[in-house]
Design a protein around this motif. Structure first.
Motif, PDB file in Angstrom:
ATOM      1  N   LYS A   1      13.628 -12.932  16.037  1.00  0.00           N
ATOM      2  CA  LYS A   1      13.622 -12.497  14.633  1.00  0.00           C
ATOM      3  C   LYS A   1      12.429 -13.121  13.891  1.00  0.00           C
ATOM      4  N   ARG A   2      12.261 -14.440  14.041  1.00  0.00           N
ATOM      5  CA  ARG A   2      11.174 -15.127  13.332  1.00  0.00           C
ATOM      6  C   ARG A   2       9.810 -14.636  13.801  1.00  0.00           C
ATOM      7  N   MET A   3       9.667 -14.433  15.091  1.00  0.00           N
ATOM      8  CA  MET A   3       8.371 -13.985  15.614  1.00  0.00           C
ATOM      9  C   MET A   3       7.981 -12.624  15.046  1.00  0.00           C
ATOM     10  N   SER A   4       8.952 -11.688  15.032  1.00  0.00           N
ATOM     11  CA  SER A   4       8.587 -10.365  14.519  1.00  0.00           C
ATOM     12  C   SER A   4       8.390 -10.403  13.003  1.00  0.00           C
ATOM     13  N   GLU A   5       9.214 -11.194  12.318  1.00  0.00           N
ATOM     14  CA  GLU A   5       9.026 -11.332  10.863  1.00  0.00           C
ATOM     15  C   GLU A   5       7.659 -11.928  10.529  1.00  0.00           C
ATOM     16  N   GLY A   6       7.267 -12.966  11.274  1.00  0.00           N
ATOM     17  CA  GLY A   6       5.984 -13.630  11.026  1.00  0.00           C
ATOM     18  C   GLY A   6       4.810 -12.683  11.219  1.00  0.00           C
ATOM     19  N   GLU A   7       4.863 -11.926  12.305  1.00  0.00           N
ATOM     20  CA  GLU A   7       3.784 -10.969  12.587  1.00  0.00           C
ATOM     21  C   GLU A   7       3.723  -9.882  11.513  1.00  0.00           C
ATOM     22  N   LEU A   8       4.926  -9.399  11.125  1.00  0.00           N
ATOM     23  CA  LEU A   8       4.946  -8.320  10.137  1.00  0.00           C
ATOM     24  C   LEU A   8       4.485  -8.820   8.768  1.00  0.00           C
ATOM     25  N   LEU A   9       4.856 -10.070   8.444  1.00  0.00           N
ATOM     26  CA  LEU A   9       4.383 -10.659   7.182  1.00  0.00           C
ATOM     27  C   LEU A   9       2.862 -10.779   7.211  1.00  0.00           C
ATOM     28  N   GLN A  10       2.321 -11.187   8.362  1.00  0.00           N
ATOM     29  CA  GLN A  10       0.869 -11.305   8.465  1.00  0.00           C
ATOM     30  C   GLN A  10       0.185  -9.951   8.260  1.00  0.00           C
ATOM     31  N   ILE A  11       0.758  -8.915   8.841  1.00  0.00           N
ATOM     32  CA  ILE A  11       0.176  -7.568   8.663  1.00  0.00           C
ATOM     33  C   ILE A  11       0.203  -7.171   7.189  1.00  0.00           C
ATOM     34  N   GLU A  12       1.358  -7.409   6.566  1.00  0.00           N
ATOM     35  CA  GLU A  12       1.496  -7.071   5.146  1.00  0.00           C
ATOM     36  C   GLU A  12       0.437  -7.797   4.305  1.00  0.00           C
ATOM     37  N   LYS A  13       0.282  -9.089   4.570  1.00  0.00           N
ATOM     38  CA  LYS A  13      -0.617  -9.902   3.756  1.00  0.00           C
ATOM     39  C   LYS A  13      -2.083  -9.633   4.085  1.00  0.00           C
ATOM     40  N   THR A  14      -2.360  -9.330   5.353  1.00  0.00           N
ATOM     41  CA  THR A  14      -3.739  -9.039   5.743  1.00  0.00           C
ATOM     42  C   THR A  14      -4.219  -7.788   5.024  1.00  0.00           C
ATOM     43  N   ARG A  15      -3.296  -6.829   4.918  1.00  0.00           N
ATOM     44  CA  ARG A  15      -3.647  -5.576   4.272  1.00  0.00           C
ATOM     45  C   ARG A  15      -4.054  -5.803   2.814  1.00  0.00           C
ATOM     46  N   SER A  16      -3.314  -6.692   2.151  1.00  0.00           N
ATOM     47  CA  SER A  16      -3.594  -6.898   0.728  1.00  0.00           C
ATOM     48  C   SER A  16      -4.598  -8.027   0.509  1.00  0.00           C
ATOM     49  N   LEU A  17      -5.073  -8.687   1.578  1.00  0.00           N
ATOM     50  CA  LEU A  17      -5.998  -9.828   1.480  1.00  0.00           C
ATOM     51  C   LEU A  17      -5.442 -10.888   0.543  1.00  0.00           C
ATOM     52  N   ASP A  18      -4.145 -10.950   0.439  1.00  0.00           N
ATOM     53  CA  ASP A  18      -3.509 -11.836  -0.533  1.00  0.00           C
ATOM     54  C   ASP A  18      -2.733 -12.886   0.255  1.00  0.00           C
ATOM     55  N   ILE A  19      -3.361 -14.031   0.488  1.00  0.00           N
ATOM     56  CA  ILE A  19      -2.694 -15.013   1.310  1.00  0.00           C
ATOM     57  C   ILE A  19      -3.090 -16.426   0.873  1.00  0.00           C
ATOM     58  N   ASP A  20      -2.075 -17.213   0.518  1.00  0.00           N
ATOM     59  CA  ASP A  20      -2.338 -18.599   0.132  1.00  0.00           C
ATOM     60  C   ASP A  20      -1.823 -19.526   1.236  1.00  0.00           C
ATOM     61  N   GLU A  21      -1.992 -20.838   1.020  1.00  0.00           N
ATOM     62  CA  GLU A  21      -1.625 -21.782   2.072  1.00  0.00           C
ATOM     63  C   GLU A  21      -0.142 -21.701   2.430  1.00  0.00           C
ATOM     64  N   ALA A  22       0.714 -21.554   1.417  1.00  0.00           N
ATOM     65  CA  ALA A  22       2.156 -21.513   1.685  1.00  0.00           C
ATOM     66  C   ALA A  22       2.504 -20.316   2.573  1.00  0.00           C
ATOM     67  N   THR A  23       1.907 -19.164   2.253  1.00  0.00           N
ATOM     68  CA  THR A  23       2.167 -17.969   3.060  1.00  0.00           C
ATOM     69  C   THR A  23       1.638 -18.154   4.480  1.00  0.00           C
ATOM     70  N   TYR A  24       0.448 -18.758   4.567  1.00  0.00           N
ATOM     71  CA  TYR A  24      -0.133 -19.026   5.896  1.00  0.00           C
ATOM     72  C   TYR A  24       0.826 -19.855   6.749  1.00  0.00           C
TER      73      TYR A  24
END
Lengths: 324, 324
Positions: free
Chosen positions: B140-163
């Motif tokens: 669950k965590r692995m797929s959530e992490g990857e999907l969150l990264q895709i979401e954030k990469t798309r919006s170029l909106d990523i801070d340290e906490a999200t990273y």
């Protein structure tokens, strides 16, 4: 659509199932919620949850664990469909763009994995270990069946026994699982469980044979899939297997050569359809599907008459009467 | 390679693990055996089974269930790698062609599903329900992490906490799981389990930060991945996050514009690497990775000295000292 009629005895239970199913797909990750929402809007016939609920009623009565069993089956089925779309590089699913077409393969594969993990966690939380065994075995059979089909398609080496092994693993496994898991949720009687499992297995085989017949006969606008799609992929299914076995040596040689050639695809599939029809392949497949319908009905014969049993019998007949 | 040194205290146990792992991958379907054989030849560092075995020793001692735990983790890891290759449309894996490149995506997705099902059935057969809970949560965590990264990469909106949320879910989850599941196999003391879980989580985070640093510094021939690969995919990792936060407003604006542009990719990644380096991003990331190394070491401090503890400490340091 006949499915409305089939679901009548479990209308309110199906509504409760839908609500619980929706809950299992929520996430804090925005993209997951977005894709999940999309999947829920795409929602198909939910034939498998119906089978779980009907089987539970036949076996003794729907209870709380039945809903989890239905959610588990539908989560797995949904994950499989999403992975299938990647695998088939399908662009459409149930008349809407497929997940992989909208969000790329990456999201589709991950979303499939995510749904599987949610299903697992749900079952573990409630100590539904027997459900998990049944479901895991279905995943194993489904992947084995598909991989066997790929192996055999490549070598164009497929006889009736192999065909039945493939379709029972890739298609009948999850339908049989739906009936078995519903029965297990409602009864600890292994005879009851086994009868409903066998009923599901026979439904699944009849269903897949009908699918393969429709590839030869169906209209693209009805099934949403192009006619002759399997043939173009050189998937050899029952109508063609029978025809090849019953053609004379010369004709068989010609058709095998045609399958191996890279002849223009459309023309190619028309020739194969004609060959299979003329050699009685369609008729034989229709006859065989009906035999499995009878097998499914027989498996139910010892259960007393009830609205759920009557609905399941309708479902069984629907597997081969459907034109889409 | 330092891993040889790390595995010394568990050499014979690792050999037994390899034998049992091989058994879990057999099948009657020829294609599956063929792909499985290929996967076994590709075999990577088996860092995760090592972590399971070392953690079990530290927690109280390796036993039969530890080997199943290790096989479970490695099956999941292998399935994930195969799915990752589909997802990343990678052509190479560990210097050999990836499964999806040799056998197409369809086989890769199905083989991943098959391995998952084998892992599930193995665990269910032995009633390793706690193992399954830990593993399912990791999926669950692995797929959530990857999907969150895709979401954030798309919006170029990523801070340290999200990273940190992304890398702890997508990478640290399975390393933390390896340590926890090893501990659970050997001890029922929840304090012991929790310490080894925390140790693994910190290793995983340090490991991923180092991976992200190597994308800025590494030589392609060493890592087997092109330098700047993440940058070209517009994945924003720690060196760049720090640099963006510490650049003046004008420069930040320029870099964001660069990221959003479709400028020629190679040139583009060189500019980003230079920017991150000049603004202290690499240095900061290296410093942060070391903090997590310390955290991992601290989590182990209360365990008595032993060859396995010393080996795990070596492993922890290896997470940031490695250049590949």
């Amino acid at each position: 659509m006949k499915l409305d009629e089939i679901s009548r005895p479990i209308e309110s239970e199906l509504a409760r199932f839908r609500e619980e199913f929706k809950q299992t797909m929520t996430s804090e990750v925005g993209l997951i919620d977005k894709v999940a929402g999309y999947i829920l809007r795409q929602k198909g016939k939910q034939a498998r949850p119906m089978l779980v609920l009907l089987s539970a009623n036949i076996a003794g009565g729907i209870n709380d664990s039945t809903y989890r069993a239905a959610a588990l089956v539908e989560l797995l089925h949904t994950a499989t469909l999403i992975h299938d779309d990647v695998v088939d590089t399908a662009d459409m699913r149930r008349g809407l763009p497929a997940i992989n077409a909208l969000w790329k393969n990456k999201v589709a594969v991950l979303m499939g994995d995510y749904l599987l993990s949610r299903g697992l966690l749900l079952a573990l939380k409630h100590k539904d270990h027997r459900f998990l065994e049944i479901i895991s075995d279905a995943v194993k059979r489904m992947s084995e069946g598909e991989l066997l089909q790929i192996e055999k398609t490549r070598s164009l080496d497929i006889d009736e026994a192999t065909y039945f092994k493939i379709i029972s693993d890739k298609t009948a496994s999850l339908i049989s699982t739906s009936c078995e898991i519903g029965a297990v949720s409602a009864s600890s009687d292994s005879d009851v469980q086994q009868k409903l499992r066998a009923c599901g297995e026979a439904i699944g085989i009849a269903f897949q044979i009908q699918d393969d017949i429709l590839d030869y006969l169906g209209k693209s606008s009805k099934t949403g899939k192009p006619v002759g799609g399997d043939i173009k992929e050189k998937k050899i299914t029952l109508p063609l297997i029978y025809a090849l076995e019953n053609a004379d040596a010369q004709k068989r040689k010609e058709v095998i050569a045609l399958l191996k050639s890279d002849k223009k695809r459309t023309l190619f599939s028309e020739e194969i359809i004609l060959f299979a029809t003329e050699h009685g392949g369609i008729e034989y497949a229709e006859h065989t599907a009906k035999k499995f319908v009878q097998k499914a009905l027989d498996a139910l014969s010892s259960f007393p008459a009830s609205p759920s049993k009557a609905a399941l019998e309708l479902f069984i007949n629907f597997a081969v009467s459907r034109q889409t």
